[in-house]
Design an enzyme around this catalytic site. Structure first.
Site, PDB file in Angstrom:
ATOM      1  N   ASP A  79       0.995  -1.263  -0.150  1.00 39.49           N
ATOM      2  CA  ASP A  79      -0.051   0.009  -0.213  1.00 39.49           C
ATOM      3  C   ASP A  79       1.031   1.357   0.079  1.00 39.49           C
ATOM      4  OD1 ASP A  79       0.781  -0.662   2.811  1.00 39.49           O
ATOM      5  OD2 ASP A  79      -0.456   0.705   3.492  1.00 39.49           O
ATOM      6  N   GLU A 144      -0.199  -1.159   5.799  1.00 39.25           N
ATOM      7  CA  GLU A 144       1.057  -0.899   6.749  1.00 39.25           C
ATOM      8  C   GLU A 144       0.994   0.814   6.821  1.00 39.25           C
ATOM      9  OE1 GLU A 144       5.013   0.782   7.625  1.00 39.25           O
ATOM     10  OE2 GLU A 144       3.906   1.149   5.807  1.00 39.25           O
TER      11      GLU A 144
END
Length: 397
Positions: A79, A144
């Protein structure tokens, strides 16, 4: 094959590594919206010959090679943060522009470069090194940026994998990193009593009650402890919120957001005590509010996690650090620097929460992370893949 020949093999895959990275940079994958990039990574893992590829219920993509008793996980979160002010970008942030040996775009350095190098490092490992005695998992993890480590807490708590060792591929400028400061997000709340602002003496202003707490936090930052390796802890008030019946009323609630960076020896318990001491010395009645991340993954799964990200450090002479350095030395025929990240990683859970030996090695420089200059060099991609190809065997020998 001799270790230094792995670098030659990695250069033979240069075009494939570059094409793969450019593909996944072109796919926006903000936290909680990673589905398209996860599926693209799964296809690449299957293409290069992983023994098994799956996507878990949270949305992490997990590729396996080998079936030995020692378990190694090599992790890249896939991400990214958002773009910020798009006018500051000199290139299309999703164009994956390749110029003069550099790939530019959101997530190039943080952290899709690590993913590209890991996939091809694993391919080279399978073909030229082998998997005697170990199982390698390459993980493309989600969310994350919003809540570092949540992905790994889900993986471990749900018995997806319990690795013996973890290698994090966050950007290290091709050096070996052995830890970083932790962090804690929390809020402090004061309550008052509302009244009409034309007669404030009739009420109790919750903002005024918060003032000595803010002053105490400012002074606290100056006296926080420091560590020779990790550096100093820090604390900052980052946001202020209030509740009031109207603009013409005394506010009856005030809340401040705290960002607390934790050096060695600092925990959420020590932080709570520091704040309680401020309340006592300032004679302020205030409440500490723990924060929990509970946003849904792109799959719809909600996995709540407290916003506490523990500090972690491995000693310089820890076997995992030594094996990472040896892998670098034998493949690249030079010596890496030993260092630490300035930011936080999934190691807060693997090492900080669960005590799993964790080390960092990745392409790219963290100075480009979250910036409009997000970038990674092709040289870094290839060299990282070559080192990754040797690491699992070296760690478990």
């Amino acid at each position: 094959m001799r270790p230094k020949h792995l670098l030659k093999a990695a250069w033979q895959h240069e075009q494939e590594i570059v094409a793969f990275l450019r593909d996944i940079v072109m796919i926006p994958s903000y936290s909680g919206n990673e589905e398209k990039v996860v599926k693209r990574i799964a296809l690449e893992m299957e293409k290069v010959g992983f023994d098994e590829v799956k996507i878990d219920p949270l949305g992490n993509v997990i590729g396996r090679i080998g079936s030995g008793p020692r378990v190694i996980a090599m992790d890249a979160h896939i991400d990214t943060v958002e773009l910020g002010n798009e006018r500051l970008w000199k290139v299309d942030p999703f164009g994956a522009v390749l110029k003069d040996g550099i790939i530019y775009g959101r997530g190039a350095s943080d952290q899709k470069a690590g993913m590209a190098s890991l996939v091809y490092g694993a391919k080279i490992m399978k073909e030229l090194v082998g998997t005697d005695g170990f199982t390698l998992y390459v993980t493309g993890t989600v969310m994350e940026e919003d809540c570092d480590g949540l992905c790994w807490k889900y993986i471990i708590d749900n018995n997806e994998i319990r690795p013996d060792y973890v290698v994090i591929s966050e950007p290290t400028n091709l050096n070996v990193y052995r830890g970083h400061r932790g962090r804690l997000e929390l809020q402090i709340r004061t309550e008052g009593r509302s009244c009409h602002a034309s007669a404030p003496e009739r009420g109790v202003n919750a903002i005024y009650k918060m003032v000595p707490v803010i002053q105490g936090i400012s002074l606290l930052n100056d006296r926080l402890k420091s560590d020779d390796f990790l550096g100093k802890g820090s604390v900052a008030v980052t946001q202020v919120f209030f509740k009031s019946p109207s603009q013409n009323a005394v506010p009856d609630e005030c809340t401040i957001q705290i960002d607390r960076r934790l050096t060695a020896g600092e925990t959420k318990e020590t932080v709570r005590q520091e704040l309680e001491d401020i309340f006592t010395s300032s004679k302020t009645k205030a409440e500490i509010v723990s924060l929990v991340y509970e946003e849904p993954a792109y799959t719809g799964v909600v996995f709540p996690m407290e916003k506490y990200f523990p500090t972690w450090v491995l000693d310089e002479d820890h076997p995992l650090v030594r094996k990472a350095v040896e892998s670098y030395r034998e493949v690249l025929e030079s010596e890496p620097d030993l260092g630490k990240w300035g930011f936080s990683t999934n190691g807060t859970v693997t090492a900080g929460l669960y005590g799993i030996p964790t080390v960092g090695f990745g392409p790219g420089n963290e100075i480009h992370a979250h910036s409009p200059d997000d970038q990674v060099s092709v040289e870094h991609l290839v060299k990282a893949a070559a080192v990754y190809a040797l690491m699992p065997a070296k760690i478990t020998e």
